[in-house]
Motif scaffolding. Structure first.
Motif, PDB file in Angstrom:
ATOM      1  N   GLN A  25       0.790  -0.830  -0.073  1.00 41.83           N
ATOM      2  CA  GLN A  25      -0.162  -0.035  -0.199  1.00 41.83           C
ATOM      3  C   GLN A  25       0.525   1.242   0.020  1.00 41.83           C
ATOM      4  O   GLN A  25       0.201   2.758   0.166  1.00 41.83           O
ATOM      5  N   GLU A  26       2.153   1.069  -0.213  1.00 44.42           N
ATOM      6  CA  GLU A  26       2.683   2.511   0.109  1.00 44.42           C
ATOM      7  C   GLU A  26       3.251   3.026   1.381  1.00 44.42           C
ATOM      8  O   GLU A  26       3.396   4.519   0.907  1.00 44.42           O
ATOM      9  N   LEU A  27       2.917   2.909   2.369  1.00 44.86           N
ATOM     10  CA  LEU A  27       2.235   3.773   2.844  1.00 44.86           C
ATOM     11  C   LEU A  27       3.160   3.245   4.743  1.00 44.86           C
ATOM     12  O   LEU A  27       2.699   2.406   5.601  1.00 44.86           O
ATOM     13  N   PRO A  28       4.355   4.004   4.634  1.00 44.19           N
ATOM     14  CA  PRO A  28       5.395   3.096   5.914  1.00 44.19           C
ATOM     15  C   PRO A  28       4.260   3.301   7.073  1.00 44.19           C
ATOM     16  O   PRO A  28       3.256   4.613   7.539  1.00 44.19           O
ATOM     17  N   VAL A  29       4.563   2.533   7.797  1.00 48.44           N
ATOM     18  CA  VAL A  29       3.931   2.712   9.449  1.00 48.44           C
ATOM     19  C   VAL A  29       4.481   3.380  10.393  1.00 48.44           C
ATOM     20  O   VAL A  29       5.379   4.307  10.001  1.00 48.44           O
ATOM     21  N   GLY A  30       3.381   4.704  11.603  1.00 50.60           N
ATOM     22  CA  GLY A  30       3.274   4.978  11.470  1.00 50.60           C
ATOM     23  C   GLY A  30       2.973   6.167  10.820  1.00 50.60           C
ATOM     24  O   GLY A  30       2.673   7.534  11.120  1.00 50.60           O
ATOM     25  N   ARG A  31       2.657   6.483   9.804  1.00 49.10           N
ATOM     26  CA  ARG A  31       2.696   7.936   8.577  1.00 49.10           C
ATOM     27  C   ARG A  31       0.713   7.972   8.414  1.00 49.10           C
ATOM     28  O   ARG A  31       0.220   7.006   8.484  1.00 49.10           O
ATOM     29  N   VAL A  32       0.654   9.110   8.270  1.00 48.06           N
ATOM     30  CA  VAL A  32      -0.341   9.858   7.768  1.00 48.06           C
ATOM     31  C   VAL A  32      -0.486   9.953   6.328  1.00 48.06           C
ATOM     32  O   VAL A  32       0.219  11.062   6.463  1.00 48.06           O
ATOM     33  N   ARG A  33      -1.688   9.594   5.519  1.00 53.29           N
ATOM     34  CA  ARG A  33      -2.059  10.092   4.203  1.00 53.29           C
ATOM     35  C   ARG A  33      -2.766  10.841   4.468  1.00 53.29           C
ATOM     36  O   ARG A  33      -3.966  10.217   4.543  1.00 53.29           O
TER      37      ARG A  33
END
Length: 372
Positions: A25-33
């Motif tokens: 999903q190309e979203l690192p853990v801990g990050r918010v999109r």
């Protein structure tokens, strides 16, 4: 993650209908999109329908949070304004505007890449208690044939819980998912104290996904059954069952890729409680293709799609057709900020009282996506 793991996780995401926390999903853990922007849509009809045009302007806001490797959360809400212009110049133009319901969802991987638990809630912040002047505009954008960004402004509170699982079997990633939605009552009409409660829904999904050469084949089937709608505490309607069949084949071409897809939505006849009469059965068949073309760091995605809607009591009659052409451009501005403009053009027809009425449509959107 190996190819089988990625295939199983992608299938879980489809079955769960929520984004999952994973590199895929190309979203690192801990990050918010965060996602926002605007979308405008307009459709103009030929003479004979009693309707000249329908337009809609939408401002969306949403976010996805990869809380842990197993847990992801997301929410979304939109502000929309829909306008309906009648064919007769002497009749007034009507409109409806306001926020939609806030949708909050979460997914937790009980077993990584294999079992996911989902819970979603519809928070009743949307526009309800519609007046007689607002109802025509709200109904004009509720179409399966002609897609509008927002087809419903408010539907009251509801909660959906679900469970999905996927496993590798003989080169395939096979998955199963089930969910149950329970809806609360709300007042849909202004000046009327009686409340409306939508039917509870049970949904079952099955899917299969496998690598074929350098490409991927995905198959899916969804079955939904409903209890009954209530108005003023009394049963008024029992919706028919719903069946959705999906298939896609994606594969690389040069420095890009191509995805061919098709889906079919069939609604069996519903039953009106007063008198026991049946409504029409309905079917929408769609097929299309989406290309991905790498342009430097950006990606260009042209798309073509054909839809045909049919309806009838005993025999099928064509209710309309649509050919849609669109193009999306994903342009990274920085490492964390992307711009996503899109254009759309539609042409087709609808059938009304035996007459075929043509229409043309357009769409324009601009999305902003940033990751923090």
């Amino acid at each position: 993650m190996n190819a089988r793991g990625r295939a199983a996780l992608a299938l879980l995401a489809v079955l769960a209908a929520v984004p999952l926390t994973a590199p895929a999903q190309e979203l690192p853990v801990g990050r918010v999109r965060f996602l926002s922007g605007f979308e405008a849509r307009g459709v103009r009809f030929d003479a004979g329908l009693g309707l000249k045009s329908v337009s809609e302007l939408v401002l969306p806001v949403g976010a996805i949070w990869a809380v842990t490797p197993k847990l992801s959360l997301d929410f979304g809400v939109r502000y929309a304004r829909a306008t309906r212009t009648p064919e007769e110049d002497s009749l007034p133009t009507t409109s409806v505007s306001g926020p939609t319901d806030v949708q909050v969802r979460g997914a937790y991987q009980l077993v990584p890449d294999a079992v996911v638990l989902t819970i979603s809630a519809n928070v009743p912040t949307g526009k309800t208690k519609l007046t007689a002047d607002e109802l025509p505009a709200a109904g004009a954008v509720a179409s399966d044939l002609i897609p509008f960004p927002v087809s419903s402004f408010g539907s009251g509170a509801n909660v959906t819980s679900g469970l999905a699982l996927a496993m590798p079997v003989a080169g395939w990633a096979l998955g199963f998912g089930g969910s149950y939605r329970l809806s609360g009552a709300y007042a849909p009409l202004a000046g009327i104290d009686s409340s409306y409660r939508a039917a509870a829904e049970f949904r079952f999904r099955v899917g299969a996904d496998r690598l074929v050469g350098q490409g991927r084949v995905s198959l899916g089937f969804t079955y939904s059954s409903f209890s009954h709608d209530e108005f003023g505490g009394s049963e008024i309607f029992r919706p028919g069952k719903r069946y959705i069949t999906q298939a896609s084949w994606s594969f690389p071409i040069g420095n890009g890729g191509l995805s061919l897809y098709a889906w079919d939505l069939y609604r069996s006849a519903g039953t009106v409680a007063l008198g026991g009469s049946s409504t029409e059965k309905q079917n929408v068949l769609a097929a299309g293709a989406v290309a991905s073309i790498q342009v430097g760091r950006s990606v260009l995605r042209p798309q073509v799609e054909f839809r045909q809607q049919s309806a009838g009591l005993d025999t099928w009659e064509t209710a309309g057709r649509l050919l849609g052409l669109s193009v999306r451009y994903q342009m990274p501005l920085t490492e964390s900020l992307s711009l996503l403009p899109a254009l759309r053009y539609d042409t087709g027809n609808v059938v009304s009282d035996g007459a075929t009425i043509g229409f043309t449509g357009w769409g324009l959107s601009l999305g902003l996506r940033t990751t923090l």
